[in-house]
Write a protein that holds these residues in place. Structure first.
Motif, PDB file in Angstrom:
ATOM      1  N   VAL A  53     -78.607  53.101  29.517  1.00 33.28           N
ATOM      2  CA  VAL A  53     -79.976  53.243  29.010  1.00 33.28           C
ATOM      3  C   VAL A  53     -79.981  52.739  27.570  1.00 33.28           C
ATOM      4  CG1 VAL A  53     -81.840  54.842  28.463  1.00 33.28           C
ATOM      5  CG2 VAL A  53     -80.466  55.197  30.522  1.00 33.28           C
ATOM      6  N   ILE A  54     -80.728  51.673  27.321  1.00 33.80           N
ATOM      7  CA  ILE A  54     -80.795  51.060  25.998  1.00 33.80           C
ATOM      8  C   ILE A  54     -82.119  51.443  25.349  1.00 33.80           C
ATOM      9  CG2 ILE A  54     -80.696  48.903  24.696  1.00 33.80           C
ATOM     10  CD1 ILE A  54     -79.235  47.642  27.011  1.00 33.80           C
ATOM     11  N   ASP A  55     -82.031  52.047  24.172  1.00 33.95           N
ATOM     12  CA  ASP A  55     -83.219  52.390  23.397  1.00 33.95           C
ATOM     13  C   ASP A  55     -83.755  51.114  22.756  1.00 33.95           C
ATOM     14  OD1 ASP A  55     -85.187  53.430  21.829  1.00 33.95           O
ATOM     15  OD2 ASP A  55     -83.924  54.857  20.750  1.00 33.95           O
ATOM     16  N   THR A  56     -84.914  50.642  23.204  1.00 37.23           N
ATOM     17  CA  THR A  56     -85.497  49.391  22.713  1.00 37.23           C
ATOM     18  C   THR A  56     -86.713  49.640  21.832  1.00 37.23           C
ATOM     19  OG1 THR A  56     -86.806  49.180  24.747  1.00 37.23           O
ATOM     20  CG2 THR A  56     -84.659  48.076  24.691  1.00 37.23           C
ATOM     21  N   ASN A  57     -86.694  50.709  21.060  1.00 32.77           N
ATOM     22  CA  ASN A  57     -87.802  51.003  20.154  1.00 32.77           C
ATOM     23  C   ASN A  57     -87.869  49.916  19.083  1.00 32.77           C
ATOM     24  OD1 ASN A  57     -89.604  52.089  18.249  1.00 32.77           O
ATOM     25  ND2 ASN A  57     -89.039  54.176  18.818  1.00 32.77           N
ATOM     26  N   PRO A  58     -88.943  49.116  19.006  1.00 33.13           N
ATOM     27  CA  PRO A  58     -88.984  48.012  18.034  1.00 33.13           C
ATOM     28  C   PRO A  58     -88.916  48.476  16.592  1.00 33.13           C
ATOM     29  CG  PRO A  58     -90.659  47.727  19.743  1.00 33.13           C
ATOM     30  CD  PRO A  58     -90.111  49.108  19.895  1.00 33.13           C
ATOM     31  N   ALA A 112     -71.294  59.188  17.238  1.00 38.50           N
ATOM     32  CA  ALA A 112     -72.223  58.742  16.203  1.00 38.50           C
ATOM     33  C   ALA A 112     -71.525  57.639  15.414  1.00 38.50           C
ATOM     34  CB  ALA A 112     -72.623  59.891  15.288  1.00 38.50           C
ATOM     35  N   ALA A 113     -72.025  56.419  15.541  1.00 39.90           N
ATOM     36  CA  ALA A 113     -71.369  55.266  14.932  1.00 39.90           C
ATOM     37  C   ALA A 113     -71.565  55.297  13.426  1.00 39.90           C
ATOM     38  CB  ALA A 113     -71.921  53.976  15.514  1.00 39.90           C
ATOM     39  N   ALA A 114     -70.463  55.350  12.687  1.00 40.35           N
ATOM     40  CA  ALA A 114     -70.548  55.279  11.232  1.00 40.35           C
ATOM     41  C   ALA A 114     -70.918  53.876  10.774  1.00 40.35           C
ATOM     42  CB  ALA A 114     -69.220  55.711  10.605  1.00 40.35           C
ATOM     43  N   LEU A 162     -76.420  54.831  17.225  1.00 44.21           N
ATOM     44  CA  LEU A 162     -76.258  53.846  16.163  1.00 44.21           C
ATOM     45  C   LEU A 162     -76.996  54.241  14.899  1.00 44.21           C
ATOM     46  CD1 LEU A 162     -76.616  50.552  18.250  1.00 44.21           C
ATOM     47  CD2 LEU A 162     -74.530  51.770  17.613  1.00 44.21           C
ATOM     48  N   SER A 163     -78.071  54.970  15.035  1.00 41.44           N
ATOM     49  CA  SER A 163     -78.831  55.476  13.887  1.00 41.44           C
ATOM     50  C   SER A 163     -79.701  56.624  14.368  1.00 41.44           C
ATOM     51  CB  SER A 163     -79.685  54.375  13.250  1.00 41.44           C
ATOM     52  OG  SER A 163     -80.661  53.924  14.169  1.00 41.44           O
ATOM     53  N   GLY A 164     -80.264  57.360  13.410  1.00 41.29           N
ATOM     54  CA  GLY A 164     -81.126  58.476  13.758  1.00 41.29           C
ATOM     55  C   GLY A 164     -80.344  59.742  14.060  1.00 41.29           C
ATOM     56  N   ASN A 165     -81.068  60.751  14.510  1.00 43.48           N
ATOM     57  CA  ASN A 165     -80.498  62.052  14.832  1.00 43.48           C
ATOM     58  C   ASN A 165     -80.943  62.463  16.228  1.00 43.48           C
ATOM     59  OD1 ASN A 165     -79.240  64.534  14.690  1.00 43.48           O
ATOM     60  ND2 ASN A 165     -80.831  65.488  13.466  1.00 43.48           N
ATOM     61  N   VAL A 173     -76.143  56.239  27.141  1.00 40.20           N
ATOM     62  CA  VAL A 173     -77.362  56.036  26.374  1.00 40.20           C
ATOM     63  C   VAL A 173     -76.980  55.434  25.024  1.00 40.20           C
ATOM     64  CG1 VAL A 173     -79.428  57.097  25.401  1.00 40.20           C
ATOM     65  CG2 VAL A 173     -78.445  58.002  27.510  1.00 40.20           C
ATOM     66  N   VAL A 174     -77.519  54.267  24.709  1.00 36.41           N
ATOM     67  CA  VAL A 174     -77.353  53.637  23.400  1.00 36.41           C
ATOM     68  C   VAL A 174     -78.622  53.939  22.614  1.00 36.41           C
ATOM     69  CG1 VAL A 174     -76.934  51.493  22.155  1.00 36.41           C
ATOM     70  CG2 VAL A 174     -75.888  51.853  24.400  1.00 36.41           C
ATOM     71  N   SER A 175     -78.544  54.873  21.672  1.00 36.90           N
ATOM     72  CA  SER A 175     -79.717  55.395  20.970  1.00 36.90           C
ATOM     73  C   SER A 175     -79.776  54.835  19.559  1.00 36.90           C
ATOM     74  CB  SER A 175     -79.667  56.924  20.931  1.00 36.90           C
ATOM     75  OG  SER A 175     -80.723  57.454  20.161  1.00 36.90           O
ATOM     76  N   VAL A 176     -81.004  54.544  19.119  1.00 35.44           N
ATOM     77  CA  VAL A 176     -81.229  54.069  17.747  1.00 35.44           C
ATOM     78  C   VAL A 176     -82.347  54.840  17.055  1.00 35.44           C
ATOM     79  CG1 VAL A 176     -80.377  51.738  18.172  1.00 35.44           C
ATOM     80  CG2 VAL A 176     -82.780  52.263  18.595  1.00 35.44           C
TER      81      VAL A 176
END
Length: 358
Positions: free
Chosen positions: A25-30, A242-244, A222-225, A189-192
């Motif tokens: 699941v890829i988070d594609t929020n622009p 959580a990617a640093a 990759l970012s966010g919480n 899930v790849v989340s941004v």
């Protein structure tokens, strides 16, 4: 004669490899990707994810993959792509094609299945971004719950199809007593972006369904919480990373998330020490530390509902002595022992003779 009789028949079984279905699941929020563009663009992220997909498929010929995009207003299949609907097709079921309508890139140095997946994912991503309007960008909510639901439905459908095929073969051959599960399914899930409080209830419903189906949910933030995704990984025995440095996306995928649920039993997987277990209220969608809970349906409210009625089940909530100060029970004072003149202050042991003094 029985001791030397070798006519006893032994059941010979073949150990077939269990297929592993990886749903990404890829988070594609622009908006989230625009804020991350100076560090990692979405095009580079898709390229790294495709390398990870190829590595998963290269482990075994029976492995499968599915990719879903969690967009701001909908969840879209990237691979496998749904077929083009025609007027003659009156079937209610949706058949998924493993190959896009476009022909894959002709390359002698690329495995055909890898080329097919790459063409399907890139074509679906371009179509998704081109169909995104300015009105869609006004919405900041990522449809994560819808993407998780699509991934769970695909895993369930693939498992049923595989178990149905194995049951038909079992009519010819004798079934084994210790039959392996038909498929090992997991979701990555790849989340941004941050967790949206309004998505708490549907997301938790999908998480509980995944835990019941023994489908692990992994998360790479990759970012966010992503607070709710931390709870999802904890409840389904998944991995949360959580990617640093988002530039090392492929490194996190290959070293931390490549192993399936069966291989993780023999490995030391990454763990997260702290998990945010806060929930979102059912009335305003706020993440709260303390709130009111209905004793019947366990709904959470940040403040007392109107007329003290549960908004979910309508039960009359009895508040009792809410707000009253707790009763303080005075502690009993211990009696102090008196020390006699010349005494040692130690209590009597009851012996006939005292302790000798030097």
């Amino acid at each position: 004669m029985d001791a030397v009789d070798v006519s006893e028949h032994y059941e010979v079984t073949t150990a077939e490899e269990t297929p592993s279905l990886l749903s990404i699941v890829i988070d594609t929020n622009p908006r989230a990707w625009a804020a991350l563009d100076n560090v990692l663009s979405i095009s580079k992220a898709i390229a790294n994810i495709l390398v990870f997909v190829n590595a998963h498929l290269a482990f075994s010929n029976v492995n499968q993959v599915a990719i879903v995009a969690a967009h701001v207003n909908r969840a879209v299949w990237l691979y496998p792509t749904p077929p083009q609907t025609s007027p003659k097709d009156t079937s209610d079921d949706v058949h998924m094609n493993d190959v896009s309508s476009e022909s894959p890139r002709n390359s002698a140095n690329k495995y055909p299945q890898f080329a097919q997946i790459e063409t399907a994912v890139l074509g679906s991503m371009q179509k998704l971004m081109s169909e995104t309007t300015e009105q869609d960008l006004e919405a900041t909510t990522t449809q994560l719950s819808g993407a998780l639901t699509l991934a769970l439905c695909h895993i369930n459908k693939a498992s049923q199809a595989l178990s149905g095929a194995s049951s038909s073969l079992a009519e010819v051959a004798q079934p084994s007593a210790n039959a392996a599960p038909p498929m090992k399914g997991r979701i990555l899930v790849v989340s941004v972006s941050d967790s949206e409080p309004t998505q708490y209830i549907p997301t938790m419903n999908a998480v509980f369904a995944a835990a019941h189906a023994q489908v692990a949910i992994d998360t790479l933030s990759l970012s966010g919480n992503p607070t709710f995704l931390q709870q999802a990984c904890f409840n389904t025995n998944g991995i949360f990373l959580a990617a640093a440095n988002p530039k090392g996306l492929l490194t996190y995928l290959m070293f931390g998330l490549i192993a399936d649920t069966e291989a993780r039993q023999s490995l030391i997987t990454p763990t997260h020490d702290t998990v945010d277990f806060r929930a979102a209220c059912f009335c305003h969608g706020k993440v709260v530390d303390r709130g009111f809970i209905c004793s019947i349906c366990l709904s959470i409210f940040c403040e007392l509902p109107e007329n003290a009625e549960c908004l979910t089940c309508g039960t009359k909530l009895a508040m009792g002595n809410y707000g009253a100060k707790p009763a303080i029970v005075p502690r009993k004072k211990k009696k102090k022992k008196r020390i006699m003149n010349g005494g040692s202050g130690r209590e009597e042991t009851g012996s006939a003779t005292g302790t000798p003094l030097r």
